[in-house]
Design an enzyme around this catalytic site. Structure first.
Site, short mmCIF file in Angstrom:
data_model
loop_
_atom_site.label_atom_id
_atom_site.label_comp_id
_atom_site.label_asym_id
_atom_site.label_seq_id
_atom_site.Cartn_x
_atom_site.Cartn_y
_atom_site.Cartn_z
N THR A 200 24.83 3.56 -39.45
CA THR A 200 23.47 3.81 -38.93
C THR A 200 23.63 4.55 -37.62
OG1 THR A 200 22.58 1.77 -39.85
CG2 THR A 200 21.43 2.61 -37.94
N GLY A 230 16.92 -2.67 -44.76
CA GLY A 230 17.78 -3.29 -43.74
C GLY A 230 17.01 -3.57 -42.46
N THR A 251 23.28 -1.63 -34.87
CA THR A 251 23.87 -1.19 -36.14
C THR A 251 24.72 -2.36 -36.64
OG1 THR A 251 25.82 -0.24 -35.08
CG2 THR A 251 23.96 1.23 -35.43
N1 ASP Z 1 22.14 -1.95 -40.11
C1 ASP Z 1 22.22 -1.10 -41.26
C2 ASP Z 1 21.58 -1.81 -42.44
O1 ASP Z 1 21.74 -3.00 -42.56
C3 ASP Z 1 23.62 -0.73 -41.62
C4 ASP Z 1 24.55 -0.39 -40.49
O2 ASP Z 1 24.11 -0.23 -39.37
O3 ASP Z 1 25.75 -0.26 -40.68
O4 ASP Z 1 21.00 -1.13 -43.24
#
Ligand code: ASP
Length: 350
Positions: A200, A230, A251
């Site tokens: 992200t 998410g 993230t």
């Molecule tokens: N937080 C993001 C999600 O759960 C994924 C990430 O940040 O790696 O969609």
């Protein structure tokens, strides 16, 4: 009789700003101190071009939210970044579904879209949800229709590279279905590491007037169940801004963050007088304490098998990038330098 007041008129009337000031008193009150013309842009490690661009636009006098959105648009439009926007890895059906949110400190307003397909820059659509509707979050087909009504072009976001990785993943899922194993071994080990993977970009900003903003945008978990949303488009989880205190974004494992309202918690800790780094680490500790209730997410030692990162900047221009596990980085531009810095962390892997 109660008087009904719409979100938009609440904000327009200025009552929103007034009540924010009334309720913003912190224990030590350090969050209330203004910066002295300091400008800071921070983001996740994949956002070096975003922090650079956003700072350049702040210098040109742009609103802080417009500056960070323009920054993350670079990453959203880049087919090489497989975690955000165009070129992001698809859901389990091979369709790219994007989540994004924005929050603007001076108006305490925000907007978000979730599970939106075929639109390259969902952060721009999130801003339109904030500015052009009385809603905070629009999802799926409604979000796509809304974007198209505002002139966004529908396009296929699945690049050839992302399609091939998805196809190999699918072919490797089982030897008891009608999909033959992949013909070539190339990409195979990478594909394995993609499963349960994600990424992200979050970008937070403090401008020289002491105004704050934040944006988070993602293609979410690779090969997720279609429709899975998410933390990124959930205001309070994927990001949160209080113009009297600071901005935070996240993230990492979205579910852990949603279930603890992580970014809101970081801002509340800053309101209580904790520095951005202390506030983020405290929020990560809370996530870990709660993760004891999710045994499937823990390793044999009871430590989290996942990571969560928080990025935060306060009103004084202090900032931090943090992670549960050592080895993460974040990007920061303090007006002098645009650089990657190692994130503070809670645990080191043996
Ligand atoms: N937080 C993001 C999600 O759960 C994924 C990430 O940040 O790696 O969609």
């Amino acid at each position: 009789m109660k008087t009904k007041i719409s979100r938009r008129s609440f904000i327009k009337s200025g009552i929103g700003a007034g009540t924010a000031a009334i309720f913003s008193g912190g224990k030590k009150g350090s969050g209330m101190q203004r910066n002295r013309g300091k400008k800071v842009v921070i983001s996740s490690a994949n956002g070096q071009r975003a922090t650079e661009k956003a700072m350049q636009l702040l210098d040109e006098g742009l609103d802080p939210l417009d500056a960070v959105i323009a920054g993350v648009n670079i990453i959203e439009s880049d087919p090489e970044d497989m975690t955000v926007g165009y070129g992001g890895l698809p859901n389990e059906d091979g369709v790219v579904e994007l989540d994004a949110s924005v929050m603007h400190g001076p108006t305490h307003n925000g907007g978000a879209v979730a599970s939106i397909r075929n639109i390259k820059n969902p952060s721009k659509v999130a801003k339109l949800v904030m500015e052009r509707t009385a809603h905070a979050l629009i999802v799926g087909r409604g979000a796509l229709r809304f974007a198209k009504n505002h002139g966004f072009k529908e396009e296929n976001l699945l690049t050839d590279r992302a399609r091939k990785i998805w196809l190999k993943h699918k072919e490797q899922l089982s030897d008891q279905d009608f999909w033959y194993p992949p013909k070539s071994k190339k990409l195979e080990s990478r594909v394995r590491s993609f499963v349960e993977s994600h990424g992200t970009i979050n970008c937070c900003v403090l401008d020289a007037n002491g105004d704050l903003a934040s944006v988070t945008t993602t293609s979410g978990f690779f090969f997720k169940i279609p429709g899975r949303v998410g933390d990124s488009p959930i205001i309070g989880a994927g990001l949160y801004v209080d113009n009297d205190v600071g901005a935070a974004g996240s993230t990492g494992l979205g579910e852990a963050n949603i279930l603890t309202c992580g970014s809101n918690m970081v801002v509340e800790f800053m309101r209580d007088g904790f520095s951005p780094e202390e506030a983020c680490l405290r929020a990560l500790k809370r996530i870990i304490a709660k993760s004891k209730l999710w045994p499937e997410r823990l390793d044999s030692k009871g430590l989290p098998r996942f990571d969560v990162n928080f990025y935060a900047v306060n009103k004084k221009g202090e900032y931090a990038g943090t992670a549960i596990w050592k080895g993460r980085y974040y990007s920061v531009n303090d007006g002098k330098e645009n650089k990657l810095k190692p994130s503070a962390y809670l645990f080191e892997r043996p």
